[in-house]
Design an enzyme around this catalytic site. Sequence first.
Site, PDB file in Angstrom:
ATOM      1  N   GLY A  87       0.813  -1.217   0.000  1.00 52.37           N
ATOM      2  CA  GLY A  87       0.000   0.000   0.000  1.00 52.37           C
ATOM      3  C   GLY A  87       0.845   1.266   0.000  1.00 52.37           C
ATOM      4  O   GLY A  87       0.326   2.372  -0.166  1.00 52.37           O
ATOM      5  N   LYS A 108       9.907   2.121  -0.210  1.00 52.94           N
ATOM      6  CA  LYS A 108       8.799   2.097   0.759  1.00 52.94           C
ATOM      7  C   LYS A 108       8.526   3.538   1.194  1.00 52.94           C
ATOM      8  O   LYS A 108       9.466   4.269   1.519  1.00 52.94           O
ATOM      9  CB  LYS A 108       9.215   1.235   1.947  1.00 52.94           C
ATOM     10  CG  LYS A 108       8.157   1.054   2.994  1.00 52.94           C
ATOM     11  CD  LYS A 108       8.608  -0.011   3.988  1.00 52.94           C
ATOM     12  CE  LYS A 108       7.856   0.102   5.285  1.00 52.94           C
ATOM     13  NZ  LYS A 108       8.383  -0.826   6.285  1.00 52.94           N
ATOM     14  N   ASP A 120      -1.945   6.826   3.346  1.00 50.50           N
ATOM     15  CA  ASP A 120      -1.436   7.910   2.490  1.00 50.50           C
ATOM     16  C   ASP A 120      -0.280   7.458   1.600  1.00 50.50           C
ATOM     17  O   ASP A 120       0.246   8.255   0.813  1.00 50.50           O
ATOM     18  CB  ASP A 120      -1.004   9.105   3.350  1.00 50.50           C
ATOM     19  CG  ASP A 120       0.123   8.745   4.317  1.00 50.50           C
ATOM     20  OD1 ASP A 120       0.565   7.579   4.308  1.00 50.50           O
ATOM     21  OD2 ASP A 120       0.556   9.634   5.077  1.00 50.50           O
ATOM     22  N   GLY A 121       0.144   6.214   1.751  1.00 46.19           N
ATOM     23  CA  GLY A 121       1.227   5.703   0.902  1.00 46.19           C
ATOM     24  C   GLY A 121       2.607   6.201   1.308  1.00 46.19           C
ATOM     25  O   GLY A 121       3.594   5.941   0.624  1.00 46.19           O
ATOM     26  N   ARG A 171      14.506  -0.631   0.323  1.00 41.27           N
ATOM     27  CA  ARG A 171      14.734  -1.927   0.942  1.00 41.27           C
ATOM     28  C   ARG A 171      15.312  -2.897  -0.087  1.00 41.27           C
ATOM     29  O   ARG A 171      14.866  -2.923  -1.240  1.00 41.27           O
ATOM     30  CB  ARG A 171      13.411  -2.455   1.486  1.00 41.27           C
ATOM     31  CG  ARG A 171      13.552  -3.790   2.189  1.00 41.27           C
ATOM     32  CD  ARG A 171      12.211  -4.426   2.407  1.00 41.27           C
ATOM     33  NE  ARG A 171      11.556  -3.957   3.616  1.00 41.27           N
ATOM     34  CZ  ARG A 171      10.245  -4.071   3.807  1.00 41.27           C
ATOM     35  NH1 ARG A 171       9.465  -4.555   2.857  1.00 41.27           N
ATOM     36  NH2 ARG A 171       9.707  -3.657   4.929  1.00 41.27           N
ATOM     37  N   ARG A 178       5.736 -13.664   0.650  1.00 38.94           N
ATOM     38  CA  ARG A 178       5.351 -13.802   2.054  1.00 38.94           C
ATOM     39  C   ARG A 178       4.375 -14.953   2.203  1.00 38.94           C
ATOM     40  O   ARG A 178       3.743 -15.356   1.211  1.00 38.94           O
ATOM     41  CB  ARG A 178       4.628 -12.531   2.535  1.00 38.94           C
ATOM     42  CG  ARG A 178       5.361 -11.250   2.237  1.00 38.94           C
ATOM     43  CD  ARG A 178       4.370 -10.101   2.024  1.00 38.94           C
ATOM     44  NE  ARG A 178       5.064  -8.913   1.493  1.00 38.94           N
ATOM     45  CZ  ARG A 178       5.498  -7.914   2.230  1.00 38.94           C
ATOM     46  NH1 ARG A 178       5.282  -7.913   3.525  1.00 38.94           N
ATOM     47  NH2 ARG A 178       6.127  -6.903   1.697  1.00 38.94           N
ATOM     48  N   ASP A 248       1.755 -11.771   6.847  1.00 40.57           N
ATOM     49  CA  ASP A 248       2.244 -10.951   5.724  1.00 40.57           C
ATOM     50  C   ASP A 248       3.654 -10.428   6.006  1.00 40.57           C
ATOM     51  O   ASP A 248       4.283  -9.835   5.126  1.00 40.57           O
ATOM     52  CB  ASP A 248       1.293  -9.780   5.435  1.00 40.57           C
ATOM     53  CG  ASP A 248       1.038  -8.929   6.666  1.00 40.57           C
ATOM     54  OD1 ASP A 248       0.615  -9.483   7.695  1.00 40.57           O
ATOM     55  OD2 ASP A 248       1.269  -7.712   6.601  1.00 40.57           O
ATOM     56  N   ASN A 249       4.132 -10.635   7.216  1.00 43.02           N
ATOM     57  CA  ASN A 249       5.478 -10.178   7.544  1.00 43.02           C
ATOM     58  C   ASN A 249       6.447 -11.346   7.705  1.00 43.02           C
ATOM     59  O   ASN A 249       7.527 -11.180   8.272  1.00 43.02           O
ATOM     60  CB  ASN A 249       5.458  -9.346   8.836  1.00 43.02           C
ATOM     61  CG  ASN A 249       4.758  -8.012   8.628  1.00 43.02           C
ATOM     62  OD1 ASN A 249       4.756  -7.497   7.508  1.00 43.02           O
ATOM     63  ND2 ASN A 249       4.168  -7.479   9.663  1.00 43.02           N
ATOM     64  N   ASP A 258      10.150  -6.254   7.950  1.00 41.19           N
ATOM     65  CA  ASP A 258       9.246  -5.341   8.644  1.00 41.19           C
ATOM     66  C   ASP A 258       9.744  -4.997  10.043  1.00 41.19           C
ATOM     67  O   ASP A 258       9.468  -5.689  11.014  1.00 41.19           O
ATOM     68  CB  ASP A 258       7.807  -5.876   8.719  1.00 41.19           C
ATOM     69  CG  ASP A 258       6.827  -4.750   9.026  1.00 41.19           C
ATOM     70  OD1 ASP A 258       7.203  -3.837   9.780  1.00 41.19           O
ATOM     71  OD2 ASP A 258       5.709  -4.765   8.503  1.00 41.19           O
TER      72      ASP A 258
END
Length: 484
Positions: A87, A108, A120-121, A171, A178, A248-249, A258
């Site tokens: 996102g 990121k 807000d990204g 990153r 994942r 998801d991490n 993360d």
Amino acid sequence: MNFSNTYACLDDIFYKKSRPTPVRNPNLFLWNSSMAEQLMIPNELKHDSVALAQVFSGNQILPGSEPIAIAYAGHQFGHFAPQLGDGRAHLLGEVFDQFGQKWDIQLKGSGRTLFSRGGDGRCALGPAVREFIMSEAMKALGVPTTRCLAVVTTGEPVFRDTTLPGAVVTRVASSHLRIGTFQLFAARGDQQAVKTLCDYTIERHYPELQEEGPNKYLLFIEKVIERLIRLVVEWMRVGFIHGVMNTDNISLCVETIDYGPCAMMGIYDPETVYSSIDTQGRYAFGSQPEIMQWNIARLAECLLPLINADKNKAIDKMGAIIAEFPFRFKQVYMKMMGKKFGLTSFQQEDQKLLFSVLDRLKERKLDYTITFDFLTKSLTSEVAASQMKNELEECFDLWQKRINEQDATSQEVQKLMRQNNPVVIPRNHHVESVIKECEQTGKVTLVENFLQVLRSPYEELPQTYQYQDPPRDGDADYETFCGT
Ligand code: AMP
Ligand code: MG
């Protein structure tokens, strides 16, 4: 940079093409020159900080890069979120390093994507610096991790509880596959997509399995388990608390990913939790193995159709493998703990001694890193030995007896203990004060000093002592945040 974009060559159900949103005033804030060397960043780019800021803010897209946002789902704190995805991140593509290893280059904080939902990204400078510091520290400690190449400030504010300076962090990871990526397609019942993803993961990270016959996917889960066990054991060796072990991490290339609400444990206590949102203590230091098993079970569920068309048969096979996790974990964990104690070969009987020392640490509220550092020093220093005797009492005598009885020279024991017991870790209060300094002054001197020490965690540099002190209040009120 020579991009290859194998993920973007998969069917577009796996991602959405998405360009970073340009930022107003990009400035290179942190640059990882050794990572840049490894990635063979071209000289004309590497020495031009204005160009680097343009590229690693997402303002300029290099030729060959095809930015995408990857789709995934995931269990967050035990609850399934069917649609997550990048996102606020853009995968620029994959590049080979000087050793022929392939790396994802991901921005990121680079703007909204189709997966942003209400967000807000963007990313604030503080969390970007935290990821840079923590991942460099973990790398130097020898723990598998994603890396950071750069932090670029955007010249734009981000709005959280307060207004904060914005940043984009670059990153570098072996991949961004994942457990949650598999869950997205399994939840949709798209077995073909799960198979495609699994074959892609095997090709990229477990190539030795490619030629295996019908057992391939069972062997795959076995390998994933083996590597994830090693990862958690390494976290426990250095006192790392991930803080947000949502599916998801958890990455299938098995790197720590993360660094949102992560922290280091000071006083030894398996129940230690610092994350402000982890109100139930789900991701406490000592719960990490159990949670990893739970996460692996979620991955295993996704792969059931690949194991056997008969669901019950598949469950039987997978179930047997997952059930072995605690036993396999304990074997690797005890072996690692044995090394921290200087045991060249761990015997079943050693368990009692090891656990009684850990119990004592908890009872007396002793610092995990300092105790093992002093235990190591006690081999050669009278002062350290007498402090340890004072704190560990009869456990110290028993340990000394055990060490002296084993067939190893004191140099060998010393070396083994030093390799497994850092003299310095990224302590929470130092990480916080360095981040604060960055936010308030925009200067990087303190981060650079801190990083220099953290990059030699098994060696005392002249300035190392500045970062070894435990927090004054034992981190009693310390809280971490997701930083989103
Ligand atoms: P994380 O907590 O960083 O693992 O993020 C969980 C999910 O929230 C992912 O899908 C992220 O992409 C998304 N997310 C986190 N922060 C933001 C943000 N500021 N804007 C958009 N999406 C975000
Ligand atoms: Mg995440």
